[in-house]
Design a protein around this motif. Structure first.
Motif, mmCIF file in Angstrom:
data_model
loop_
_atom_site.group_PDB
_atom_site.id
_atom_site.type_symbol
_atom_site.label_atom_id
_atom_site.label_comp_id
_atom_site.label_asym_id
_atom_site.label_seq_id
_atom_site.Cartn_x
_atom_site.Cartn_y
_atom_site.Cartn_z
ATOM 1 N N LYS A 142 0.814 -1.221 0.000
ATOM 2 C CA LYS A 142 0.000 0.000 0.000
ATOM 3 C C LYS A 142 0.846 1.270 0.000
ATOM 4 O O LYS A 142 0.544 2.220 -0.743
ATOM 5 C CB LYS A 142 -0.951 -0.003 1.203
ATOM 6 N N ASN A 143 1.902 1.295 0.793
ATOM 7 C CA ASN A 143 2.727 2.505 0.823
ATOM 8 C C ASN A 143 3.417 2.782 -0.514
ATOM 9 O O ASN A 143 3.386 3.919 -1.007
ATOM 10 C CB ASN A 143 3.752 2.418 1.961
ATOM 11 N N PRO A 144 4.085 1.786 -1.132
ATOM 12 C CA PRO A 144 4.668 2.056 -2.459
ATOM 13 C C PRO A 144 3.640 2.484 -3.494
ATOM 14 O O PRO A 144 3.911 3.343 -4.336
ATOM 15 C CB PRO A 144 5.319 0.714 -2.832
ATOM 16 N N ALA A 146 0.920 4.180 -2.978
ATOM 17 C CA ALA A 146 0.578 5.586 -2.732
ATOM 18 C C ALA A 146 1.634 6.500 -3.336
ATOM 19 O O ALA A 146 1.316 7.558 -3.903
ATOM 20 C CB ALA A 146 0.440 5.832 -1.231
ATOM 21 N N GLY A 147 2.909 6.086 -3.232
ATOM 22 C CA GLY A 147 3.979 6.873 -3.842
ATOM 23 C C GLY A 147 3.868 6.904 -5.357
ATOM 24 O O GLY A 147 4.090 7.947 -5.995
ATOM 25 N N ILE A 148 3.532 5.770 -5.956
ATOM 26 C CA ILE A 148 3.380 5.708 -7.411
ATOM 27 C C ILE A 148 2.239 6.627 -7.862
ATOM 28 O O ILE A 148 2.352 7.344 -8.854
ATOM 29 C CB ILE A 148 3.128 4.259 -7.857
ATOM 30 N N THR A 149 1.133 6.590 -7.119
ATOM 31 C CA THR A 149 -0.006 7.438 -7.472
ATOM 32 C C THR A 149 0.383 8.924 -7.416
ATOM 33 O O THR A 149 0.079 9.701 -8.330
ATOM 34 C CB THR A 149 -1.184 7.176 -6.506
ATOM 35 N N GLY A 150 1.076 9.313 -6.350
ATOM 36 C CA GLY A 150 1.479 10.714 -6.218
ATOM 37 C C GLY A 150 2.433 11.137 -7.316
ATOM 38 O O GLY A 150 2.312 12.248 -7.869
ATOM 39 N N ALA A 151 3.389 10.262 -7.639
ATOM 40 C CA ALA A 151 4.349 10.592 -8.693
ATOM 41 C C ALA A 151 3.660 10.740 -10.036
ATOM 42 O O ALA A 151 3.983 11.655 -10.821
ATOM 43 C CB ALA A 151 5.427 9.509 -8.761
ATOM 44 N N GLN A 153 0.598 11.639 -10.609
ATOM 45 C CA GLN A 153 -0.183 12.876 -10.617
ATOM 46 C C GLN A 153 0.710 14.093 -10.843
ATOM 47 O O GLN A 153 0.342 15.021 -11.568
ATOM 48 C CB GLN A 153 -0.954 13.011 -9.302
ATOM 49 N N THR A 174 -3.518 2.075 -10.031
ATOM 50 C CA THR A 174 -3.004 1.971 -8.663
ATOM 51 C C THR A 174 -4.140 2.128 -7.648
ATOM 52 O O THR A 174 -4.141 1.460 -6.607
ATOM 53 C CB THR A 174 -1.922 3.031 -8.404
#
Length: 364
Positions: A142-144, A146-151, A153, A174
């Motif tokens: 889940k944490n990775p 979330a990072g992929i989603t933010g990147a 965006q 994601t």
């Protein structure tokens, strides 16, 4: 053994049992046999057993050998019908009756009972594996994600229009995986049932009304209830979750076309769950959700309650796994039988202790 004790033992046998005289006429049947034959002891007494049973085996020869040798005989995997119901595969046992020359005891053990118990016992093991997997996935993925989603965006803010669609696809996928993980986590987060006496028809009515206002608006839901059913012991919210999942599956099986779902309740005191310690738990309350959809794909029919097994293209395979866990936590079991045009999910539950039964109709 005293007569009252013998009568109690006879009535408590979990499989159909018939005592035959020397001319193969029924002289006594237990309650399980009354249900199996759909007739009362009074109606069956004195009737030739072959007028009531259609058995794909030479029973006359079997009875003759039992009487001659005064020993038991077993017949496995035999089709047994009654004329009023389709044949079912059964194991038969014939034995001489002590102190009653020429009399034979016939035990009929439908094989489906044993298969249901085996599947029911395996539900908890599958659920425990899913719980462990949920904890691992939640922590590691889940944490990775979330990072992929933010990147993705952030990247989309500086991309040319023709490439923004690709970044949006990354975000969408994601998020879909995160939603899947949240569903898996339900296994680990599900609290133990807060058991109390519950009128199962109240829960069914609540589930039916909710379904018709939402995912089953295109379906016709019929009620076929036994109003004399006693309360069950369970958590009404979790039982509602089970029934809503089963109704949703039935509604989605129609592929968006109008269809019919039948809710059927009845009492079957022959059903009993054998625990690991050898004790038997009666599960007489039966709730069936029956739909007229295309049926469960044969290749997944035996594993439909396992996690991540789904018959739908975009299904997660978690709904029925969660249902099986809740049912197992309630000490019951659930089974599925399916042919094209008729799929039946049967939920079997225990009766609430008398002291816990509500004095008035419970509202959930």
């Amino acid at each position: 053994m005293s007569l009252p004790a013998a009568a109690t033992l006879w009535a408590s046998l979990p499989v159909p049992a018939i005592i035959l005289d020397e001319r193969d006429r029924a002289i006594d049947v237990n309650p399980a046999a009354e249900l199996f034959l759909n007739a009362s002891t009074r109606a069956l007494r004195g009737q030739p057993v072959f007028d009531r049973l259609a058995v794909a085996a030479p029973l006359e020869e079997v009875f003759a050998r039992v009487r001659a040798n005064q020993s038991s005989l077993y017949i496995n995997d035999v089709d047994v019908g009654t004329g009023e119901r389709a044949p079912v595969i059964c194991n038969l046992q014939a034995a001489p009756v002590a102190d009653a020359p020429g009399h034979v005891l016939l035990l009929i053990s439908p094989r489906e009972f044993a298969e249901r118990i085996g599947r029911g016992q395996g539900m908890k093991h599958a659920a425990r594996s899913a719980i462990g997997m949920a904890e691992m996935l939640a922590h590691e993925i889940k944490n990775p994600l979330a990072g992929i989603t933010g990147a993705a965006q952030l990247l989309s803010m500086n991309l040319p229009p023709e490439d923004v669609e690709l970044a949006d696809l990354i975000v969408a996928e994601t998020r879909r995986i995160l939603k899947l993980l949240e569903q898996v986590e339900q296994f680990g987060n599900l609290r133990p049932p807060e058991a109390r006496a519950v009128n199962i028809h109240d829960v069914l009515d609540r589930a039916r009304r909710s379904a018709l206002l939402g995912f089953a608006a295109h379906m016709t839901i019929l009620e076929d209830y036994d109003p004399s059913l006693p309360p069950t012991s369970g958590d009404p919210d979790q039982l509602l979750q089970v029934l809503l999942n089963l109704l949703k599956n039935a509604a989605e099986a129609s592929g968006g076309k109008p269809g019919t779902i039948r809710l059927h309740t009845f009492y079957d005191h022959a059903l009993r769950l054998r625990r690991v310690d050898g004790a038997g738990t009666p599960l007489p309350l039966q709730i069936e959700i029956i739909d007229d959809g295309p049926g469960i794909p044969p290749e997944i029919a035996e594993s439909i309650f396992d996690p991540f097994v789904s018959g739908r293209e975009n299904g997660t395979g978690l709904g029925l796994a969660l249902v099986s866990k809740i049912v197992a936590d309630h000490g019951g079991w659930i089974t599925a039988e399916s042919v094209p045009g008729r799929t039946v999910f049967r939920l079997s539950l225990s009766v609430a202790p008398r002291a816990a039964a509500p004095k008035t109709k419970e509202k959930v």
